[in-house]
Design a protein around this motif. Sequence first.
Motif: not given
Length: 283
Positions: A5-30
């Motif tokens: 639910x949190x991540x897919x383990x990959x990264x880039x210059x923009x940071x770790x590639x977050x899974x949509x559900x992780x970002x969705x939970x963060x959106x609702x948390x914010x």
Amino acid sequence: MEDDDILDGQGSSEGPQQRPQSLMLTFFGNHVLEEGDLCVYSGSIIDVLGRVGVGEQAVRSTLTRMVNRGLLRRQREGRKMFFGLTPQATRVLQDGRTRIWRQGAVNDDWDGSWTLLGFSLPDSWKRQRHDLRSRLTWSGFGALYSGLWIAPGKVDVGAVVAELGLADHVKIFHAQADDATDIAQMIHGTWDLESIAARYVTFDKRWTARLDAGAGDDPIGTRLRLVSEWLWTIRTDPRLPARHLPPDWPARAAQETFRRVAQHTERPARLMARDLLETTQLR
């Protein structure tokens, strides 16, 4: 909150590639957790998550999946669909809020106690074993041995074990180490300190570079990425006793950077959300 639910383990210059559900939970948390019984229009969610690289189809499928998993509830208003938090999602987000804003990443006040959890599950219970290990990791545990996990301090995981339906297969103890135990050596053998430290160093470098830019033109997207990446950074950090860690442990500097960027973006993101998000009260 599970690993997948949190991540897919990959990264880039923009940071770790977050899974949509992780970002969705963060959106609702914010933007929803503190507002109580509030629902957000799907179009608003698509707009905000699009700012951090999540496409419309991925947002819609994630919303449906989270409804099916009991994390979100749907509410129709005319031709529009709104989404709000369920009690289960609220508990997950409140736990994350405590970890981010109250506990912090540095454990300066450890009392010398440990929580030990032993479990024995049938070989066929692969999913249950994965869920338990994932929840234990989030709660600060590391594998001392294959079926014996340990965490610093007194950690209340009874509710987690009960929620997973594993109470009959788990034993929990609170104890202190004997003088014969080399705690520093035990910590190095139980947790991957290099990997944990590397996450903090990476986070600190990337977000320190953004401090001079302030909130930027897209504070709501910046804050969403910031909080989501910080959650990814602290995901495997058990908040080990500072006295048993290297003196230059990078969590302290990274946490300071996180809090500075969070402070810079808080008000601009809130004002932008007020104008951007279409909401309604949950019935």
